[in-house]
Write a protein that holds these residues in place. Structure first.
Motif, PDB file in Angstrom:
ATOM      1  N   GLU A  74     -22.990  -6.401 -59.682  1.00 42.22           N
ATOM      2  CA  GLU A  74     -22.311  -7.557 -60.248  1.00 42.22           C
ATOM      3  C   GLU A  74     -23.080  -8.807 -59.858  1.00 42.22           C
ATOM      4  N   ASP A  75     -23.119  -9.758 -60.769  1.00 42.40           N
ATOM      5  CA  ASP A  75     -23.821 -10.998 -60.517  1.00 42.40           C
ATOM      6  C   ASP A  75     -22.932 -11.929 -59.699  1.00 42.40           C
ATOM      7  N   THR A  76     -23.537 -12.669 -58.811  1.00 42.66           N
ATOM      8  CA  THR A  76     -22.820 -13.621 -57.985  1.00 42.66           C
ATOM      9  C   THR A  76     -22.762 -14.957 -58.709  1.00 42.66           C
ATOM     10  N   PHE A  77     -21.611 -15.610 -58.639  1.00 43.38           N
ATOM     11  CA  PHE A  77     -21.421 -16.905 -59.281  1.00 43.38           C
ATOM     12  C   PHE A  77     -21.371 -18.001 -58.231  1.00 43.38           C
ATOM     13  N   CYS A  78     -21.928 -19.163 -58.570  1.00 45.41           N
ATOM     14  CA  CYS A  78     -21.819 -20.332 -57.706  1.00 45.41           C
ATOM     15  C   CYS A  78     -20.376 -20.810 -57.764  1.00 45.41           C
ATOM     16  N   LEU A  79     -19.740 -20.977 -56.615  1.00 41.00           N
ATOM     17  CA  LEU A  79     -18.327 -21.372 -56.608  1.00 41.00           C
ATOM     18  C   LEU A  79     -18.118 -22.814 -57.018  1.00 41.00           C
ATOM     19  N   VAL A  80     -19.185 -23.589 -57.131  1.00 40.54           N
ATOM     20  CA  VAL A  80     -19.058 -24.983 -57.549  1.00 40.54           C
ATOM     21  C   VAL A  80     -19.325 -25.144 -59.043  1.00 40.54           C
ATOM     22  N   CYS A  81     -20.478 -24.680 -59.509  1.00 45.24           N
ATOM     23  CA  CYS A  81     -20.857 -24.901 -60.913  1.00 45.24           C
ATOM     24  C   CYS A  81     -20.620 -23.688 -61.806  1.00 45.24           C
ATOM     25  N   GLY A  82     -20.447 -22.516 -61.221  1.00 48.24           N
ATOM     26  CA  GLY A  82     -20.182 -21.310 -61.997  1.00 48.24           C
ATOM     27  C   GLY A  82     -21.416 -20.610 -62.538  1.00 48.24           C
ATOM     28  N   ASP A  83     -22.614 -21.143 -62.273  1.00 49.82           N
ATOM     29  CA  ASP A  83     -23.842 -20.505 -62.739  1.00 49.82           C
ATOM     30  C   ASP A  83     -24.065 -19.214 -61.955  1.00 49.82           C
ATOM     31  N   THR A  84     -24.770 -18.266 -62.571  1.00 48.89           N
ATOM     32  CA  THR A  84     -24.992 -16.980 -61.924  1.00 48.89           C
ATOM     33  C   THR A  84     -26.278 -16.975 -61.112  1.00 48.89           C
ATOM     34  N   TYR A  85     -26.309 -16.087 -60.125  1.00 52.90           N
ATOM     35  CA  TYR A  85     -27.493 -15.934 -59.290  1.00 52.90           C
ATOM     36  C   TYR A  85     -28.685 -15.491 -60.131  1.00 52.90           C
ATOM     37  N   SER A  86     -28.453 -14.610 -61.088  1.00 53.23           N
ATOM     38  CA  SER A  86     -29.553 -14.109 -61.922  1.00 53.23           C
ATOM     39  C   SER A  86     -30.170 -15.201 -62.782  1.00 53.23           C
TER      40      SER A  86
ATOM     41  N   CYS B 243     -20.012 -19.485 -47.906  1.00 53.27           N
ATOM     42  CA  CYS B 243     -18.905 -20.060 -47.146  1.00 53.27           C
ATOM     43  C   CYS B 243     -18.505 -19.080 -46.051  1.00 53.27           C
ATOM     44  N   LEU B 244     -18.332 -19.601 -44.855  1.00 51.89           N
ATOM     45  CA  LEU B 244     -17.960 -18.759 -43.720  1.00 51.89           C
ATOM     46  C   LEU B 244     -16.579 -18.134 -43.868  1.00 51.89           C
ATOM     47  N   LYS B 245     -15.690 -18.831 -44.536  1.00 50.81           N
ATOM     48  CA  LYS B 245     -14.307 -18.363 -44.611  1.00 50.81           C
ATOM     49  C   LYS B 245     -14.058 -17.427 -45.795  1.00 50.81           C
ATOM     50  N   CYS B 246     -14.344 -17.864 -47.008  1.00 53.64           N
ATOM     51  CA  CYS B 246     -14.022 -17.054 -48.197  1.00 53.64           C
ATOM     52  C   CYS B 246     -15.163 -16.118 -48.600  1.00 53.64           C
ATOM     53  N   LYS B 247     -16.365 -16.324 -48.053  1.00 55.27           N
ATOM     54  CA  LYS B 247     -17.548 -15.499 -48.307  1.00 55.27           C
ATOM     55  C   LYS B 247     -18.113 -15.631 -49.720  1.00 55.27           C
ATOM     56  N   PHE B 248     -17.682 -16.646 -50.490  1.00 52.62           N
ATOM     57  CA  PHE B 248     -18.267 -16.902 -51.790  1.00 52.62           C
ATOM     58  C   PHE B 248     -19.546 -17.703 -51.608  1.00 52.62           C
ATOM     59  N   TRP B 249     -20.388 -17.706 -52.644  1.00 46.31           N
ATOM     60  CA  TRP B 249     -21.699 -18.333 -52.578  1.00 46.31           C
ATOM     61  C   TRP B 249     -21.773 -19.577 -53.454  1.00 46.31           C
TER      62      TRP B 249
ATOM     63  N   THR C  81     -23.419 -28.333 -53.277  1.00 42.88           N
ATOM     64  CA  THR C  81     -22.538 -28.713 -52.170  1.00 42.88           C
ATOM     65  C   THR C  81     -22.892 -30.108 -51.698  1.00 42.88           C
ATOM     66  N   ASP C  82     -22.102 -30.618 -50.795  1.00 40.35           N
ATOM     67  CA  ASP C  82     -22.371 -31.954 -50.265  1.00 40.35           C
ATOM     68  C   ASP C  82     -23.205 -31.905 -48.981  1.00 40.35           C
ATOM     69  N   LEU C  83     -23.801 -30.761 -48.712  1.00 45.68           N
ATOM     70  CA  LEU C  83     -24.623 -30.626 -47.509  1.00 45.68           C
ATOM     71  C   LEU C  83     -25.983 -31.272 -47.706  1.00 45.68           C
ATOM     72  N   MET C  84     -26.460 -31.926 -46.698  1.00 48.61           N
ATOM     73  CA  MET C  84     -27.778 -32.551 -46.760  1.00 48.61           C
ATOM     74  C   MET C  84     -28.855 -31.603 -46.245  1.00 48.61           C
ATOM     75  N   LYS C  85     -28.474 -30.634 -45.442  1.00 48.23           N
ATOM     76  CA  LYS C  85     -29.433 -29.647 -44.940  1.00 48.23           C
ATOM     77  C   LYS C  85     -28.715 -28.314 -44.782  1.00 48.23           C
ATOM     78  N   ILE C  86     -29.512 -27.263 -44.684  1.00 47.46           N
ATOM     79  CA  ILE C  86     -28.932 -25.934 -44.540  1.00 47.46           C
ATOM     80  C   ILE C  86     -28.260 -25.830 -43.175  1.00 47.46           C
ATOM     81  N   THR C  87     -27.077 -25.282 -43.192  1.00 48.88           N
ATOM     82  CA  THR C  87     -26.347 -25.112 -41.949  1.00 48.88           C
ATOM     83  C   THR C  87     -25.735 -23.725 -41.907  1.00 48.88           C
TER      84      THR C  87
END
Length: 81
Positions: free
Chosen positions: A25-37, A48-54, A60-66
């Motif tokens: 199954e293809d993974t969807f971006c939880l913000v924009c809905g675009d697929t990983y493929s 996300c650490l809590k829900c495990k979605f990508w 995201t509003d992150l300025m750097k990878i965390t």
């Protein structure tokens, strides 16, 4: 005189893991809905650490990878409790 014998080939059965049989199954971006493929090469995804979605890092509003990313939905759940 050399006699050659034909040795019958054994029937080889490939053992397939049940996970390999399932269509990935293809993974969807939880913000924009675009697929990983559909992602371009070198696009960074974070989980996300809590829900495990990508999500795309750029979505995201992150300025750097965390290593401690929580999506807006999970952050809102924590604030609301």
């Amino acid at each position: 005189m050399k006699i050659s014998k034909r040795i019958p080939k054994k029937n080889k059965k490939k053992i397939v893991d049940s996970e390999e049989e399932e269509e990935e199954e293809d993974t969807f971006c939880l913000v924009c809905g675009d697929t990983y493929s559909n992602s371009k090469n070198k696009v960074t995804w974070i989980q996300c650490l809590k829900c495990k979605f990508w999500a795309h890092e750029k979505c995201t509003d992150l300025m750097k990878i965390t290593a401690f990313y929580k999506c807006d939905n999970c952050e809102a759940d924590e604030v609301g409790t």
